[in-house]
Design an enzyme around this catalytic site. Structure first.
Site, short mmCIF file in Angstrom:
data_model
loop_
_atom_site.label_atom_id
_atom_site.label_comp_id
_atom_site.label_asym_id
_atom_site.label_seq_id
_atom_site.Cartn_x
_atom_site.Cartn_y
_atom_site.Cartn_z
N CYS A 30 7.26 -2.72 -1.31
CA CYS A 30 6.45 -2.05 -0.28
C CYS A 30 5.52 -3.10 0.32
O CYS A 30 5.81 -4.31 0.24
CB CYS A 30 5.71 -0.85 -0.84
SG CYS A 30 4.57 -1.18 -2.20
N ARG B 273 3.41 2.51 -3.56
CA ARG B 273 4.76 3.07 -3.59
C ARG B 273 5.71 2.32 -4.53
O ARG B 273 6.37 2.95 -5.38
CB ARG B 273 5.35 3.07 -2.16
CG ARG B 273 4.67 4.05 -1.25
CD ARG B 273 5.00 3.80 0.21
NE ARG B 273 4.42 2.53 0.67
CZ ARG B 273 4.59 2.00 1.88
NH1 ARG B 273 5.35 2.65 2.75
NH2 ARG B 273 4.01 0.86 2.22
N ASP C 186 3.27 5.53 3.80
CA ASP C 186 2.26 4.76 3.08
C ASP C 186 1.09 5.71 2.73
O ASP C 186 0.43 6.21 3.64
CB ASP C 186 1.79 3.63 3.99
CG ASP C 186 0.77 2.73 3.32
OD1 ASP C 186 0.28 3.10 2.23
OD2 ASP C 186 0.47 1.69 3.89
#
Ligand code: 4NP
Length: 150
Positions: free
Chosen positions: A8, A14, A122
């Protein structure tokens, strides 16, 4: 034995969840799972406390992970590189040296929704709800990956 890298931006929200979830599903297959970020903001730091918390609620301990930055040598080390969103994807592919490197990179949600090119949002600037949604998406995507690779 497949080697899988989850990527990420910050490697604190994440991809640490994706690493923890896929690792938890891979104990029989001997898969190697790591994560990294395309950015350098959080190198050496732990996952975001909200990721640690949602993982804990689901029985996973990701608190010992340490953020690191994606590097070109990762193309040599890993068979599959999963980007959490299209921006991560572009930043990884920008470092590819050839078509073989590029072919290793995939958007993780294409495992669940083939060819739709969807992003794992996000959650960094949002609340707890975003982290639960991200967890649930990654859980489903990692289930597909684990089944494919086992
Ligand atoms: P991640 O989330 O890419 O899922 O780890 C982010 C974490 C930190 C930042 C951006 C995204 N940041 O700008 O510091």
């Amino acid at each position: 034995m497949a080697k899988v890298l989850m990527v990420c931006l910050g490697n604190i929200c994440r991809s640490p969840l994706a690493e923890g979830i896929l690792k938890s599903k891979s104990f029989l297959s001997g898969m190697v799972v790591e994560s990294a970020g395309t950015g350098n903001y959080h190198i050496g730091g732990p996952p975001d406390s909200r990721s640690i918390e949602i993982a804990k609620k689901n029985g996973l301990d990701i608190s010992n992970q340490k953020a690191r930055q994606f590097k070109t040598a990762d193309f040599d080390e890993f068979d599959l590189i999963y980007a959490m969103d299209s921006s991560n994807y572009r930043n990884i592919v920008r470092k590819a040296r050839n078509d073989l490197d590029t072919a290793k990179v995939h958007l993780i949600l294409n495992e669940l929704f083939p060819n739709e090119d969807l992003d794992v949002p996000d959650p960094y600037n949002g609340g707890e709800h975003g982290f639960k949604m991200v967890y649930d998406m990654l859980e489903q995507a990692c289930e597909v990956i684990a089944t494919k690779l086992s």
